[in-house]
Design an enzyme around this catalytic site. Structure first.
Site, PDB file in Angstrom:
ATOM      1  N   ARG A  67      61.692  50.234  32.048  1.00 17.40           N
ATOM      2  CA  ARG A  67      61.207  49.166  32.937  1.00 17.40           C
ATOM      3  C   ARG A  67      62.167  47.972  32.937  1.00 17.40           C
ATOM      4  O   ARG A  67      62.367  47.322  33.980  1.00 17.40           O
ATOM      5  CB  ARG A  67      59.819  48.727  32.476  1.00 17.40           C
ATOM      6  CG  ARG A  67      59.130  47.703  33.381  1.00 17.40           C
ATOM      7  CD  ARG A  67      57.667  47.557  32.967  1.00 17.40           C
ATOM      8  NE  ARG A  67      56.945  46.618  33.813  1.00 17.40           N
ATOM      9  CZ  ARG A  67      56.559  45.395  33.410  1.00 17.40           C
ATOM     10  NH1 ARG A  67      56.828  44.979  32.174  1.00 17.40           N
ATOM     11  NH2 ARG A  67      55.905  44.602  34.228  1.00 17.40           N
ATOM     12  N   HIS A  71      63.627  46.143  36.260  1.00 16.44           N
ATOM     13  CA  HIS A  71      63.390  44.719  36.547  1.00 16.44           C
ATOM     14  C   HIS A  71      64.689  43.920  36.553  1.00 16.44           C
ATOM     15  O   HIS A  71      64.766  42.876  37.198  1.00 16.44           O
ATOM     16  CB  HIS A  71      62.386  44.137  35.548  1.00 16.44           C
ATOM     17  CG  HIS A  71      60.968  44.471  35.870  1.00 16.44           C
ATOM     18  ND1 HIS A  71      59.915  43.621  35.620  1.00 16.44           N
ATOM     19  CD2 HIS A  71      60.417  45.561  36.458  1.00 16.44           C
ATOM     20  CE1 HIS A  71      58.788  44.177  36.030  1.00 16.44           C
ATOM     21  NE2 HIS A  71      59.069  45.360  36.532  1.00 16.44           N
ATOM     22  N   ASP A  72      65.692  44.394  35.856  1.00 16.17           N
ATOM     23  CA  ASP A  72      66.998  43.733  35.900  1.00 16.17           C
ATOM     24  C   ASP A  72      67.681  44.008  37.243  1.00 16.17           C
ATOM     25  O   ASP A  72      68.161  43.087  37.908  1.00 16.17           O
ATOM     26  CB  ASP A  72      67.882  44.229  34.753  1.00 16.17           C
ATOM     27  CG  ASP A  72      69.260  43.578  34.760  1.00 16.17           C
ATOM     28  OD1 ASP A  72      69.330  42.344  34.960  1.00 16.17           O
ATOM     29  OD2 ASP A  72      70.265  44.283  34.568  1.00 16.17           O
ATOM     30  N   VAL A  75      66.850  42.160  40.667  1.00 15.27           N
ATOM     31  CA  VAL A  75      67.118  40.719  40.797  1.00 15.27           C
ATOM     32  C   VAL A  75      68.625  40.494  40.630  1.00 15.27           C
ATOM     33  O   VAL A  75      69.170  40.664  39.539  1.00 15.27           O
ATOM     34  CB  VAL A  75      66.338  39.921  39.738  1.00 15.27           C
ATOM     35  CG1 VAL A  75      66.549  38.421  39.931  1.00 15.27           C
ATOM     36  CG2 VAL A  75      64.847  40.265  39.803  1.00 15.27           C
ATOM     37  N   ASP A  79      72.758  43.300  36.325  1.00 19.42           N
ATOM     38  CA  ASP A  79      73.732  42.364  35.736  1.00 19.42           C
ATOM     39  C   ASP A  79      73.283  41.782  34.399  1.00 19.42           C
ATOM     40  O   ASP A  79      73.896  40.834  33.894  1.00 19.42           O
ATOM     41  CB  ASP A  79      74.017  41.220  36.719  1.00 19.42           C
ATOM     42  CG  ASP A  79      72.776  40.389  37.034  1.00 19.42           C
ATOM     43  OD1 ASP A  79      71.679  40.732  36.544  1.00 19.42           O
ATOM     44  OD2 ASP A  79      72.904  39.386  37.774  1.00 19.42           O
ATOM     45  N   SER A  81      70.833  39.922  33.811  1.00 17.34           N
ATOM     46  CA  SER A  81      70.288  38.558  33.924  1.00 17.34           C
ATOM     47  C   SER A  81      68.898  38.446  33.311  1.00 17.34           C
ATOM     48  O   SER A  81      68.516  37.379  32.805  1.00 17.34           O
ATOM     49  CB  SER A  81      70.265  38.103  35.382  1.00 17.34           C
ATOM     50  OG  SER A  81      69.486  38.974  36.180  1.00 17.34           O
ATOM     51  N   ASN A 100      57.422  39.555  34.599  1.00 17.47           N
ATOM     52  CA  ASN A 100      57.934  39.808  33.247  1.00 17.47           C
ATOM     53  C   ASN A 100      57.171  39.082  32.150  1.00 17.47           C
ATOM     54  O   ASN A 100      57.149  39.530  31.000  1.00 17.47           O
ATOM     55  CB  ASN A 100      59.412  39.381  33.167  1.00 17.47           C
ATOM     56  CG  ASN A 100      60.286  40.142  34.136  1.00 17.47           C
ATOM     57  OD1 ASN A 100      60.134  41.349  34.312  1.00 17.47           O
ATOM     58  ND2 ASN A 100      61.199  39.439  34.791  1.00 17.47           N
ATOM     59  N   PRO A 169      58.678  44.419  42.939  1.00 14.06           N
ATOM     60  CA  PRO A 169      57.363  44.814  43.476  1.00 14.06           C
ATOM     61  C   PRO A 169      56.242  44.512  42.481  1.00 14.06           C
ATOM     62  O   PRO A 169      56.421  44.688  41.278  1.00 14.06           O
ATOM     63  CB  PRO A 169      57.515  46.323  43.688  1.00 14.06           C
ATOM     64  CG  PRO A 169      58.985  46.563  43.804  1.00 14.06           C
ATOM     65  CD  PRO A 169      59.621  45.551  42.904  1.00 14.06           C
ATOM     66  N   HIS A 199      56.062  55.841  35.858  1.00 13.28           N
ATOM     67  CA  HIS A 199      54.726  55.538  35.339  1.00 13.28           C
ATOM     68  C   HIS A 199      54.061  56.777  34.746  1.00 13.28           C
ATOM     69  O   HIS A 199      52.880  56.767  34.462  1.00 13.28           O
ATOM     70  CB  HIS A 199      53.848  54.928  36.434  1.00 13.28           C
ATOM     71  CG  HIS A 199      54.248  53.534  36.791  1.00 13.28           C
ATOM     72  ND1 HIS A 199      53.724  52.857  37.883  1.00 13.28           N
ATOM     73  CD2 HIS A 199      55.128  52.674  36.210  1.00 13.28           C
ATOM     74  CE1 HIS A 199      54.278  51.645  37.946  1.00 13.28           C
ATOM     75  NE2 HIS A 199      55.130  51.513  36.949  1.00 13.28           N
ATOM     76  N   THR A 200      54.848  57.818  34.531  1.00 15.47           N
ATOM     77  CA  THR A 200      54.367  58.973  33.792  1.00 15.47           C
ATOM     78  C   THR A 200      54.304  58.689  32.297  1.00 15.47           C
ATOM     79  O   THR A 200      53.735  59.465  31.542  1.00 15.47           O
ATOM     80  CB  THR A 200      55.268  60.204  34.038  1.00 15.47           C
ATOM     81  OG1 THR A 200      54.757  61.304  33.315  1.00 15.47           O
ATOM     82  CG2 THR A 200      56.690  59.956  33.573  1.00 15.47           C
ATOM     83  N   ASP A 251      49.497  57.075  32.550  1.00 12.68           N
ATOM     84  CA  ASP A 251      49.189  58.487  32.780  1.00 12.68           C
ATOM     85  C   ASP A 251      48.198  58.921  31.713  1.00 12.68           C
ATOM     86  O   ASP A 251      48.578  59.143  30.562  1.00 12.68           O
ATOM     87  CB  ASP A 251      50.474  59.318  32.701  1.00 12.68           C
ATOM     88  CG  ASP A 251      50.217  60.827  32.737  1.00 12.68           C
ATOM     89  OD1 ASP A 251      49.044  61.229  32.902  1.00 12.68           O
ATOM     90  OD2 ASP A 251      51.190  61.583  32.592  1.00 12.68           O
ATOM     91  N   ASP A 259      56.839  63.566  32.411  1.00 12.73           N
ATOM     92  CA  ASP A 259      56.584  64.813  33.127  1.00 12.73           C
ATOM     93  C   ASP A 259      56.113  64.486  34.541  1.00 12.73           C
ATOM     94  O   ASP A 259      56.187  63.324  34.961  1.00 12.73           O
ATOM     95  CB  ASP A 259      55.556  65.675  32.376  1.00 12.73           C
ATOM     96  CG  ASP A 259      54.276  64.907  32.051  1.00 12.73           C
ATOM     97  OD1 ASP A 259      53.920  63.981  32.824  1.00 12.73           O
ATOM     98  OD2 ASP A 259      53.623  65.213  31.036  1.00 12.73           O
TER      99      ASP A 259
END
Length: 335
Positions: A67, A71-72, A75, A79, A81, A100, A169, A199-200, A251, A259
């Site tokens: 994740r 998330h890096d 944005v 990099d 950040s 975050n 998102p 998100h598994t 999950d 999976d």
């Protein structure tokens, strides 16, 4: 499609073909899999080893590190950040942005990786590349696919918390909004569905989805797309006035294994986040066929996920003399 493109470009003069290639794939031309082959050949094994150690005491860490890379990259590109703490020239950290704050985690493991890499090859490997390598190691150690990580990113000198608040998102957005955010960074609908498949594994706090349980879109009723048995379980774990920080498996069937069960859950209306279930429950959406494919064919999902992670890792990297190689991922050099 690919063969047509090849035969078309193959007939062009070489110089035009090269210009087209560089124009169409600017980051592919700059990042490459052998970037550290002479300067830090053991970097991948160092990253993998430290994540293996971390997994012994924290089964969530693989999902958390994956994740962080996501998330890096959303944005200002991939990099590093996100890793910058507040202080010095960094007046506000991306860590404190809505997506975050009190949810992004694994920073201590990134620091441990960086320390070990610095001991082996000082001043060579960027924090942005460590995030990319950590995501691949995390997925493959969780039972998911491996892929060749392209490297050569450099680290930013700035953070962009307002960008984190607007570009990443959120779990309660419409599929149209999420699709637009992916499109804004050059990712398509297949990338969206494949990357959602992360998100598994991992967990989510009640606060990210409790609006679905009691008062969906101000209706005073639960989200009608939620499986009734699953809804009852979630309402028990996330009561209306309970703690918004209680963790829930993304999950429920195999929470720590990478999976394709995530997609099978969507077919049963057991997507935890609104943005998960909307991939399958949005009438007429092109995502439905992709979900069905991934639910029935884990190999297809793994192949698409690996390619989409490479695509995501190519979002606007700093290369060449841009940015720097941070010695400490938490702060700009010299600050």
């Amino acid at each position: 499609m690919k063969s047509n493109m090849f035969s078309f470009t193959h007939s062009l003069p070489t110089t035009i073909f090269l210009v087209l290639t560089i124009f169409l794939h600017p980051s592919n031309a700059q990042l490459n899999s052998s970037f550290y082959s002479s300067t830090c050949p053991n970097v991948s094994s160092i990253v993998r080893s430290i994540i293996q150690q971390a997994l012994q005491s924290d089964t969530r860490i693989a999902a958390s590190l994956t994740r962080l890379h996501f998330h890096d990259c959303f944005v200002n590109g991939c990099d590093g950040s996100l890793l910058l703490d507040q202080g010095g020239n960094i007046t506000l950290s991306e860590k404190n942005a809505g997506p975050n704050n009190n949810s992004a985690r694994g920073f201590n493991v990134v620091d441990n990786i960086k320390t070990s890499v610095e001991n082996s090859c000082p001043g060579v490997v960027s924090c942005a590349d460590i995030l990319a390598l950590a995501a691949e190691a995390s997925v493959s150690l969780g039972g998911g696919p491996s892929w060749t990580v392209l490297l050569g990113r450099r680290d930013s000198l700035i953070a962009n918390p307002s960008g984190a608040n607007t570009s990443i998102p959120t779990p309660t957005e419409s599929l149209a909004n999420v699709t637009a955010k992916f499109s804004a960074v050059g990712l398509n609908i297949t990338d969206l569905v494949a990357l959602s498949g992360a998100h598994t594994f991992g967990r989510a706090q009640c606060r990210f989805f409790n609006q679905r349980l009691f008062n969906f879109s101000g209706t005073g009723s639960p989200d009608p797309t939620l499986n009734s048995n699953y809804l009852a379980t979630l309402q028990q774990n996330c009561p209306q006035n309970g703690s918004g920080n209680t963790l829930n498996n993304l999950d429920p069937s195999s929470p720590d294994t990478f999976d394709n069960n995530y997609f099978q859950n969507l077919l049963k209306n057991q997507g935890l986040l609104q943005t998960d279930q909307e991939l399958f429950s949005t009438n007429g959406s092109a995502t439905i066929a992709i979900v069905n494919n991934f639910a029935s064919n884990q190999t297809a999902f793994f192949e698409a996920f690996a390619q989409s992670m490479i695509n995501m890792g190519n979002i606007s990297p700093l290369t060449g003399s841009q940015g720097e190689i941070r010695i400490d991922c938490k702060k700009v050099n010299g600050s």
